[in-house]
Design an enzyme around this catalytic site. Structure first.
Site, short mmCIF file in Angstrom:
data_model
loop_
_atom_site.label_atom_id
_atom_site.label_comp_id
_atom_site.label_asym_id
_atom_site.label_seq_id
_atom_site.Cartn_x
_atom_site.Cartn_y
_atom_site.Cartn_z
N MET A 124 12.36 23.71 2.90
CA MET A 124 11.74 23.37 1.90
C MET A 124 12.08 22.55 1.60
SD MET A 124 8.79 24.61 -0.05
CE MET A 124 7.54 25.27 0.80
N TYR A 141 16.84 29.58 8.62
CA TYR A 141 15.45 30.99 9.39
C TYR A 141 15.57 30.74 10.86
CZ TYR A 141 13.16 30.22 4.42
OH TYR A 141 12.41 30.29 3.71
N LYS A 161 0.26 -0.97 0.83
CA LYS A 161 0.01 0.03 0.76
C LYS A 161 0.86 1.44 -0.10
CE LYS A 161 -0.13 -0.40 5.16
NZ LYS A 161 -1.07 -0.39 6.19
N ARG A 176 -11.33 -0.51 14.19
CA ARG A 176 -10.63 0.43 13.66
C ARG A 176 -11.68 0.19 12.05
NH1 ARG A 176 -4.50 0.95 10.49
NH2 ARG A 176 -5.01 -0.91 9.74
#
Ligand SMILES: *Cc1c(COP(=O)(O)O)cnc(C)c1O
Length: 338
Positions: free
Chosen positions: A285, A236, A31, A122
């Site tokens: 990023m 940053y 998956k 679930r």
């Protein structure tokens, strides 16, 4: 090099997990694009190695690999039969009476499987739901009946035995193949193996399969190297300042590529051969800054995932699990399968 995926290691991990459950067929869970590593490469390789049972989450994922696998490969859809799903050549794992009746009305005579809830709450039918349709479902000939363990990565967790007992109570005497164990359940021992096991993360080198062969190597290119003077900042937010003159390399991937921003300031390193070079400042990023002062010469690439640091080491530092590290790896890398 970019993201290098060792298919030989995937096959070796499958064989090693299958050998731990010799009485069961060993399926493969592919998956989420084989946990981010490329189902279109990995599923055919597993088929060639003898695997015939595959699991994906969604019908769409099933169709993508259906076209690549011979007809005798069984592709099971964990989300079952959703309204409007196109399931030709696929086996839905029916999770509720509603899915069961929808599927039998729309696909009479076509293969299906059943999922029961043994406590995780679930997916799967509750005991009472199952009791109500059991005779009709068994008469229709399910390919197998399965359930899923919530705590299999914690061998001493009381939920394991409780779920095993609940699964047995719902399925003993059904006369249909049964499946309970994913990677963690395989490691819990033979009581959990039944007729088919469903390893996923262990194939891809992740915990809880501690003996897995590593599958992923991730090397990032150095774009630029500079000297940063004592007291200057990097990145940053100016969260990191040099406490001495140092050399900083900037490499070409960031959180958009699945290198989780929570690794900022975690002390995680990139490696040049055996030398660890700490990541400094914030992960941005598309870029990461690395203190390479320990190197005499800076190579073209630095390893983030490799022999010195696996996916679970990275996950621990980022406050997550190897599964999320794998499935987060983005699509911008140059990928190679070896
Ligand atoms: C994801 C999944 C698996 C595989 O689990 P791993 O822990 O990755 O081995 C097996 N069965 C079900 C139902 C799943 O959702």
């Amino acid at each position: 090099m970019g993201l290098q995926i060792d298919i030989g290691a995937v096959l070796a991990n499958h064989a090693a997990l299958a050998a731990k459950a010799p009485g069961a067929r060993a399926a493969a869970v592919v998956k989420a694009d084989a946990y981010g590593l490329g189902a279109e490469r990995i599923a055919p390789a597993l088929y060639a190695a003898g695997v015939r049972d595959f699991f994906v989450a969604l019908a769409r994922e099933g169709r993508a690999i259906r076209a690549l696998l011979p007809d005798d490969a069984r592709i099971n859809i964990l989300s079952g039969h959703m309204a409007g799903a196109y399931l030709a050549g696929l086996t839905p794992v029916l999770n509720s009476p509603e899915q069961f009746f929808r599927d039998r009305a729309m696909r009479p005579g076509q293969p299906f499987a059943i999922q029961l809830d043994s406590g995780m709450n679930r997916l799967g039918m509750e005991a009472e739901e199952w009791a109500a349709i059991r005779d009709e479902a068994l008469a229709a000939g399910p390919a197998f009946i399965m359930s899923h363990l919530a705590c299999a990565d914690e061998p001493d967790h009381a939920a394991n035995a409780a779920q095993l007992a609940a699964f047995r109570a719902m399925t003993d005497g059904c006369g249909v193949p049964r499946s309970l164990a994913a990677t963690g359940g395989i490691l819990l021992g033979p009581d959990y193996h039944f007729d088919m096991v469903r390893p996923g993360v262990g194939l891809y080198g992740g915990m809880p399969f501690a003996d897995a062969r590593p599958v992923v190597r991730l090397s990032l290119r150095v774009i630029q190297t500079r000297t940063v003077r004592r007291g200057e900042m990097v990145g940053y937010g100016a969260t990191w300042h040099a406490d001495r003159d140092c050399r900083i390399a900037t490499v070409d991937a960031g959180y958009a590529d699945g290198i989780l921003r929570s690794l900022s300031g975690s002390g995680i390193a990139m490696h040049a051969g055996d030398v660890a070079c700490p990541i400094v400042g914030r992960v941005s990023m598309d870029l990461i800054t690395v203190d390479v002062s320990a190197l005499d010469t800076v190579p073209d690439r630095l390893d983030l995932i490799g022999p010195h640091q696996g996916i679970d080491a990275l996950a621990d530092r980022a406050g997550t699990i190897g599964y999320e590290v794998l499935t987060s790896l983005g699509l911008r890398y140059d990928r190679s399968w070896v």
